[in-house]
Design a protein around this motif. Structure first.
Motif, PDB file in Angstrom:
ATOM      1  N   ILE A  45     -49.273  -9.258  63.631  1.00  0.00           N
ATOM      2  CA  ILE A  45     -48.120  -9.121  64.524  1.00  0.00           C
ATOM      3  C   ILE A  45     -47.161  -8.045  64.002  1.00  0.00           C
ATOM      4  O   ILE A  45     -46.586  -7.290  64.787  1.00  0.00           O
ATOM      5  CB  ILE A  45     -47.403 -10.460  64.792  1.00  0.00           C
ATOM      6  N   ARG A  46     -47.009  -7.951  62.696  1.00  0.00           N
ATOM      7  CA  ARG A  46     -46.155  -6.898  62.120  1.00  0.00           C
ATOM      8  C   ARG A  46     -46.740  -5.525  62.406  1.00  0.00           C
ATOM      9  O   ARG A  46     -45.991  -4.596  62.730  1.00  0.00           O
ATOM     10  CB  ARG A  46     -45.985  -7.093  60.618  1.00  0.00           C
ATOM     11  N   ARG A  47     -48.047  -5.392  62.253  1.00  0.00           N
ATOM     12  CA  ARG A  47     -48.704  -4.106  62.571  1.00  0.00           C
ATOM     13  C   ARG A  47     -48.464  -3.750  64.037  1.00  0.00           C
ATOM     14  O   ARG A  47     -48.207  -2.598  64.378  1.00  0.00           O
ATOM     15  CB  ARG A  47     -50.205  -4.180  62.285  1.00  0.00           C
ATOM     16  N   CYS A  48     -48.563  -4.740  64.873  1.00  0.00           N
ATOM     17  CA  CYS A  48     -48.361  -4.535  66.308  1.00  0.00           C
ATOM     18  C   CYS A  48     -46.924  -4.075  66.583  1.00  0.00           C
ATOM     19  O   CYS A  48     -46.711  -3.106  67.312  1.00  0.00           O
ATOM     20  CB  CYS A  48     -48.669  -5.831  67.041  1.00  0.00           C
ATOM     21  N   PHE A  49     -45.951  -4.740  65.994  1.00  0.00           N
ATOM     22  CA  PHE A  49     -44.553  -4.355  66.186  1.00  0.00           C
ATOM     23  C   PHE A  49     -44.278  -2.961  65.636  1.00  0.00           C
ATOM     24  O   PHE A  49     -43.572  -2.169  66.259  1.00  0.00           O
ATOM     25  CB  PHE A  49     -43.601  -5.379  65.574  1.00  0.00           C
ATOM     26  N   LEU A  58     -53.706  -5.041  71.861  1.00  0.00           N
ATOM     27  CA  LEU A  58     -54.819  -5.976  72.051  1.00  0.00           C
ATOM     28  C   LEU A  58     -55.934  -5.699  71.045  1.00  0.00           C
ATOM     29  O   LEU A  58     -56.688  -6.611  70.683  1.00  0.00           O
ATOM     30  CB  LEU A  58     -55.349  -5.892  73.480  1.00  0.00           C
ATOM     31  N   GLU A  59     -56.027  -4.466  70.598  1.00  0.00           N
ATOM     32  CA  GLU A  59     -57.000  -4.104  69.567  1.00  0.00           C
ATOM     33  C   GLU A  59     -56.495  -4.555  68.193  1.00  0.00           C
ATOM     34  O   GLU A  59     -57.261  -5.055  67.377  1.00  0.00           O
ATOM     35  CB  GLU A  59     -57.227  -2.590  69.586  1.00  0.00           C
ATOM     36  N   ILE A  60     -55.205  -4.358  67.952  1.00  0.00           N
ATOM     37  CA  ILE A  60     -54.609  -4.727  66.673  1.00  0.00           C
ATOM     38  C   ILE A  60     -54.530  -6.246  66.527  1.00  0.00           C
ATOM     39  O   ILE A  60     -54.784  -6.799  65.466  1.00  0.00           O
ATOM     40  CB  ILE A  60     -53.181  -4.132  66.550  1.00  0.00           C
ATOM     41  N   PHE A  61     -54.175  -6.899  67.613  1.00  0.00           N
ATOM     42  CA  PHE A  61     -53.865  -8.324  67.591  1.00  0.00           C
ATOM     43  C   PHE A  61     -54.614  -8.997  68.744  1.00  0.00           C
ATOM     44  O   PHE A  61     -54.021  -9.381  69.749  1.00  0.00           O
ATOM     45  CB  PHE A  61     -52.350  -8.462  67.745  1.00  0.00           C
ATOM     46  N   PRO A  62     -55.952  -9.121  68.632  1.00  0.00           N
ATOM     47  CA  PRO A  62     -56.739  -9.654  69.745  1.00  0.00           C
ATOM     48  C   PRO A  62     -56.418 -11.128  70.029  1.00  0.00           C
ATOM     49  O   PRO A  62     -55.919 -11.843  69.182  1.00  0.00           O
ATOM     50  CB  PRO A  62     -58.191  -9.488  69.283  1.00  0.00           C
ATOM     51  N   GLY A  63     -56.712 -11.497  71.248  1.00  0.00           N
ATOM     52  CA  GLY A  63     -56.526 -12.890  71.636  1.00  0.00           C
ATOM     53  C   GLY A  63     -55.259 -13.108  72.445  1.00  0.00           C
ATOM     54  O   GLY A  63     -54.570 -12.163  72.842  1.00  0.00           O
ATOM     55  N   ILE A  64     -54.950 -14.351  72.664  1.00  0.00           N
ATOM     56  CA  ILE A  64     -53.813 -14.728  73.502  1.00  0.00           C
ATOM     57  C   ILE A  64     -52.495 -14.247  72.919  1.00  0.00           C
ATOM     58  O   ILE A  64     -51.593 -13.851  73.671  1.00  0.00           O
ATOM     59  CB  ILE A  64     -53.791 -16.254  73.788  1.00  0.00           C
ATOM     60  N   ASP A  65     -52.372 -14.247  71.596  1.00  0.00           N
ATOM     61  CA  ASP A  65     -51.129 -13.786  70.973  1.00  0.00           C
ATOM     62  C   ASP A  65     -50.889 -12.303  71.269  1.00  0.00           C
ATOM     63  O   ASP A  65     -49.758 -11.895  71.563  1.00  0.00           O
ATOM     64  CB  ASP A  65     -51.157 -14.031  69.462  1.00  0.00           C
ATOM     65  N   GLY A  66     -51.947 -11.508  71.205  1.00  0.00           N
ATOM     66  CA  GLY A  66     -51.829 -10.089  71.532  1.00  0.00           C
ATOM     67  C   GLY A  66     -51.471  -9.876  72.996  1.00  0.00           C
ATOM     68  O   GLY A  66     -50.673  -9.011  73.338  1.00  0.00           O
TER      69      GLY A  66
END
Length: 179
Positions: free
Chosen positions: A3-7, A109-117
């Motif tokens: 999640i940090r990478r995503c942010f 969605l690539e960094i953080f796959p799934g429902i959380d992404g």
């Protein structure tokens, strides 16, 4: 943590696209062409009143207040009314940049796959970009109408001989200039 990478990605990408929007040639953004033109279903921007846009648009953060030297002011004064074609183009640029951010945000969605992404992408698009797109789509037809009205008034106040000469020499019309 994903999640940090995503942010970090979203923040970095948003900063980069902001500056890209500042350097893109404004002549690429024509208010009367796809996708920026006003569509009939928008009813001159009135459709946005259904979501009460007038009451919340001034409450969202505005980059023109942060970067006052590189963005034109949004307050209409007699001085910056001369820059109204540029202001109208800026609504197109802002709409473009926020739409690009929505698309680039899908990389989460690539960094953080799934429902959380999916939730992160949804929040980024709906909370951090869609309101700005709607604001641009709401304000653009209003600015265009105002600009045309001011140009018509300017033409009417001009000496008739000078107005005729100007129209002959410059092929003046009330449309915004592209570029």
């Amino acid at each position: 943590m994903k999640i940090r990478r995503c942010f970090r990605y979203l923040i970095t990408m948003s900063i980069i696209t902001f500056f890209v929007g500042r350097i893109l040639p404004k002549k690429w953004f024509c208010y009367d062409r796809f996708p920026y033109r006003v569509y009939s279903f928008e009813n001159g921007g009135e459709i946005y009143n259904r979501i009460n846009i007038r009451s919340w648009q001034k409450k969202v953060p505005d980059m023109s207040k942060v970067f006052t030297h590189i963005m034109p002011p949004k307050k209409l004064t007699s001085e910056n009314c001369k820059n109204m074609p540029r202001m109208i183009q800026e609504t197109c640029v802002a709409e473009f940049i926020h739409a690009v951010n929505c698309i680039l945000g899908l990389y989460c969605l690539e960094i953080f796959p799934g429902i959380d992404g999916i939730i992160v992408v949804f929040i980024y698009a709906v909370v951090f970009n869609l309101p700005y797109i709607l604001i641009q789509r709401y304000n653009r037809p209003r600015l265009i109408r105002l600009y045309k009205h001011l140009e018509q008034r300017r033409m009417n106040e001009m000496d008739p001989c000078a107005r005729g000469e100007m129209m002959l020499n410059e092929n003046v019309d009330i449309e915004l200039q592209h570029g």
